[in-house]
Design a protein around this motif. Structure first.
Motif, short mmCIF file in Angstrom:
data_model
loop_
_atom_site.label_atom_id
_atom_site.label_comp_id
_atom_site.label_asym_id
_atom_site.label_seq_id
_atom_site.Cartn_x
_atom_site.Cartn_y
_atom_site.Cartn_z
N LEU A 29 40.40 32.50 32.95
CA LEU A 29 40.83 33.80 33.45
C LEU A 29 42.26 33.75 33.98
N LEU B 117 45.53 36.02 32.78
CA LEU B 117 46.33 36.86 33.68
C LEU B 117 47.76 36.36 33.76
N VAL C 226 40.01 34.42 45.31
CA VAL C 226 38.86 34.83 44.51
C VAL C 226 37.80 35.41 45.43
N LEU D 83 40.85 38.02 40.79
CA LEU D 83 39.71 37.35 40.16
C LEU D 83 38.45 37.51 41.01
N ILE E 287 34.06 36.56 41.07
CA ILE E 287 32.88 35.90 40.50
C ILE E 287 31.70 36.82 40.74
N ILE F 170 36.85 38.55 35.53
CA ILE F 170 35.51 38.39 36.12
C ILE F 170 34.83 37.17 35.51
N LEU F 171 34.40 36.27 36.37
CA LEU F 171 33.54 35.18 35.93
C LEU F 171 32.10 35.65 36.11
N PHE G 62 28.20 35.46 36.12
CA PHE G 62 26.98 34.66 36.18
C PHE G 62 25.74 35.50 35.90
#
Lengths: 210, 210
Positions: A201, A205, B86, B148, B150, B173-174, B176
């Motif tokens: 990510l 960016l 984050v 960012l 999560i 976006i990470l 899960f």
């Protein structure tokens, strides 16, 4: 089945399956390759190419039957024919998160035991799964014919633990340790390192704003 | 910098960086493309191609200076110039695992806050990070210029939460959640779904034994 299918194609198969499961849950019965492509931000030609690696599915003008394609993808990914018993090594926070998550079983994976070297952790039960001493690893893996392991130990113990697992017969390792693993030929590793995901990510960016 | 670099190349850059960090820790000062390739089971031509996307590094017969290449890769991945703040949304087990893991910060990522809608979780501190109510999400993201996030919420809350995060200014976006996300154009998603990782492995074990 060809084992030269590249990793990115296999990853997309999983992504298609997640979307199809979601559509099935919503009661949708048909889907086009264009719709499937849209969900994972690929082209519809990509979807057709990925599926064509395994056979002829879907009908021109109608698209794919959602339930059929779910079965096809599960067969390809190996989770339709059987449940895969899985062991987790390292009973820390990641293990805890994994064992309290109930979604694996319906997707074909069944965590059967966790292992640790810490006497304070051994003997506990997390999400219904027993934490056993590392010495029990070999007999459990052999008795239950386990081929998949999740490695969630500190980085400095990762290689040694992976070596031990491979000796016991483990053929696939999902690696949460923040280090690359050296494993014998024929053993597969899937890297789940979260920092690397974040770097994907930050790269996007950064490279968009040179 | 070109933003058309494909995801698999970026993933390999992270893998090279992990190996280089490990080599640096062991005191190794030089590495060849062949050695780097060996660690991630790719060809050495692949390593040279991946790096050539960004410039000329390494010298014929000498290879790469480990420390130099670490700096180059961190610059490319965007983690050398800055720390990325984050946020984590969803203060469950995964959040717990993430917040007690101390490796992010040294790799360029700093979890600044966690958010949840559950009054029983709000107000807690996990690994030094406060769990705040979802209403505070927008002001915190704006004040700390967070780009960012999560996402660790249940599948049925994922889309709505992602939409809200994007409205606040989140660009990466990470994920899960065990479902694909629909996000606006220009927002990047990296999928961390663990079932999909396991499917990569079950596919390899299945397709090798048809």
């Amino acid at each position: 089945m060809d084992h030269n299918i590249p990793d990115p194609s296999v990853r997309r198969l999983s992504a298609y399956l997640r979307q199809l499961e979601r559509l099935a849950g919503e009661g949708t019965r048909h889907v086009s390759s264009r719709q499937l492509a849209g969900y994972i931000k690929a082209g519809d030609a990509q979807v057709r190419r990925d599926l064509a690696l395994f056979g002829q599915f879907g009908r021109r003008g109608v698209g794919y039957e959602v339930d059929d394609l779910i079965n096809v993808l599960r067969t390809i990914l190996g989770t339709r024919q059987r449940q895969w018993p899985v062991v987790v090594v390292g009973a820390g926070e990641i293990c805890h998160a994994l064992l309290t998550y109930r979604g694996f079983r319906q997707r074909g994976f069944d965590v059967v035991a966790a292992f640790d070297i810490d006497p304070k952790k051994i003997g506990r039960t997390i999400g219904g799964v027993d934490v056993l001493p590392m010495e029990d690893c070999a007999p459990v893996i052999q008795r239950l014919e386990v081929r998949l392991a999740i490695l969630a130990v500190p980085a400095d113990a990762a290689d040694e633990t992976a070596r031990r697992l491979c000796e016991c017969g483990i053929e696939g390792i999902l690696n949460f340790a923040t280090t690359g693993l050296e494993v014998p030929e024929g053993v597969f590793v899937s890297e789940a390192d979260i920092t690397s995901h974040l770097e994907q990510l930050s790269f996007r960016l950064t490279s968009h704003r040179p």
